[in-house]
Design a protein around this motif. Structure first.
Motif, PDB file in Angstrom:
ATOM      1  N   GLY A 131       0.807  -1.209   0.000  1.00  0.00           N
ATOM      2  CA  GLY A 131       0.000   0.000   0.000  1.00  0.00           C
ATOM      3  C   GLY A 131       0.842   1.263   0.000  1.00  0.00           C
ATOM      4  O   GLY A 131       0.509   2.249  -0.652  1.00  0.00           O
ATOM      5  N   ARG A 136      -2.446   6.274  -3.687  1.00  0.00           N
ATOM      6  CA  ARG A 136      -3.901   6.379  -3.687  1.00  0.00           C
ATOM      7  C   ARG A 136      -4.522   5.758  -4.912  1.00  0.00           C
ATOM      8  O   ARG A 136      -3.895   5.756  -5.951  1.00  0.00           O
ATOM      9  CB  ARG A 136      -4.317   7.838  -3.651  1.00  0.00           C
ATOM     10  N   PRO A 137      -5.794   5.385  -4.856  1.00  0.00           N
ATOM     11  CA  PRO A 137      -6.590   5.048  -3.683  1.00  0.00           C
ATOM     12  C   PRO A 137      -6.339   3.598  -3.230  1.00  0.00           C
ATOM     13  O   PRO A 137      -6.604   3.241  -2.094  1.00  0.00           O
ATOM     14  CB  PRO A 137      -8.027   5.225  -4.140  1.00  0.00           C
ATOM     15  N   GLU A 138      -5.828   2.782  -4.144  1.00  0.00           N
ATOM     16  CA  GLU A 138      -5.588   1.372  -3.828  1.00  0.00           C
ATOM     17  C   GLU A 138      -4.662   1.213  -2.626  1.00  0.00           C
ATOM     18  O   GLU A 138      -4.902   0.405  -1.740  1.00  0.00           O
ATOM     19  CB  GLU A 138      -4.984   0.654  -5.056  1.00  0.00           C
ATOM     20  N   GLU A 142      -4.065   3.277  -0.159  1.00  0.00           N
ATOM     21  CA  GLU A 142      -4.719   3.677   1.088  1.00  0.00           C
ATOM     22  C   GLU A 142      -5.639   2.569   1.594  1.00  0.00           C
ATOM     23  O   GLU A 142      -5.697   2.296   2.789  1.00  0.00           O
ATOM     24  CB  GLU A 142      -5.501   4.968   0.880  1.00  0.00           C
ATOM     25  N   ARG A 143      -6.338   1.922   0.669  1.00  0.00           N
ATOM     26  CA  ARG A 143      -7.223   0.814   1.053  1.00  0.00           C
ATOM     27  C   ARG A 143      -6.415  -0.334   1.653  1.00  0.00           C
ATOM     28  O   ARG A 143      -6.787  -0.881   2.700  1.00  0.00           O
ATOM     29  CB  ARG A 143      -8.010   0.325  -0.161  1.00  0.00           C
ATOM     30  N   ALA A 147      -5.160   0.593   5.080  1.00  0.00           N
ATOM     31  CA  ALA A 147      -6.267   0.578   6.044  1.00  0.00           C
ATOM     32  C   ALA A 147      -6.624  -0.852   6.434  1.00  0.00           C
ATOM     33  O   ALA A 147      -6.867  -1.139   7.619  1.00  0.00           O
ATOM     34  CB  ALA A 147      -7.485   1.298   5.456  1.00  0.00           C
ATOM     35  N   GLU A 148      -6.647  -1.766   5.460  1.00  0.00           N
ATOM     36  CA  GLU A 148      -6.938  -3.173   5.762  1.00  0.00           C
ATOM     37  C   GLU A 148      -5.894  -3.746   6.713  1.00  0.00           C
ATOM     38  O   GLU A 148      -6.228  -4.436   7.680  1.00  0.00           O
ATOM     39  CB  GLU A 148      -6.958  -3.996   4.482  1.00  0.00           C
TER      40      GLU A 148
END
Length: 118
Positions: free
Chosen positions: A53, A58-60, A62-63, A66-67
């Motif tokens: 990440g 971004r955005p992948e 950030e996801r 976060a996971e």
């Protein structure tokens, strides 16, 4: 051993990142994450996911971060950043901040490139 291949991929990803091979590092991190999940090594999988990440942005990215953060929070990890740095050696953030000085591991990788063929 089911965890050994993903561990090697995680290490190779760190070396690729130190060599500014973002694409190679991302590919190796994705493979390591999949392998760690198959071996039921959730902490290592989360570290690989967070590192991937960081490189994707971004955005992948950030996801993914976060996971990984959510997984580590559920496991009550007090300092996810330190754990990530411990389990995923190297300094992948260097790719994001090119002005930073290289760390000792990158100097070692330059002296012994045959040990870290990616």
């Amino acid at each position: 051993m089911p965890w050994s291949d993903p561990l090697a991929q995680l290490t190779r990803a760190s070396v690729a990142a130190l060599r500014s091979d973002t694409r190679g590092a991302v590919r190796l991190l994705a493979s390591a994450e999949t392998g760690f999940e198959a071996a039921d090594e959730g902490l290592y999988a989360a570290a690989a996911r967070a590192r991937r990440g960081e490189l994707l942005g971004r955005p992948e990215g950030e996801r993914l971060r976060a996971e990984a953060g959510t997984w580590m929070s559920k496991e009550r990890i007090a300092n996810p950043t330190r754990i990530r740095m411990l389990l995923s050696p190297g300094e992948m953030e260097r790719l994001l901040k090119p002005g930073r000085a290289p760390i000792a591991a990158s100097a070692f990788a330059r002296r012994s490139p045959e040990m870290f063929r990616v």
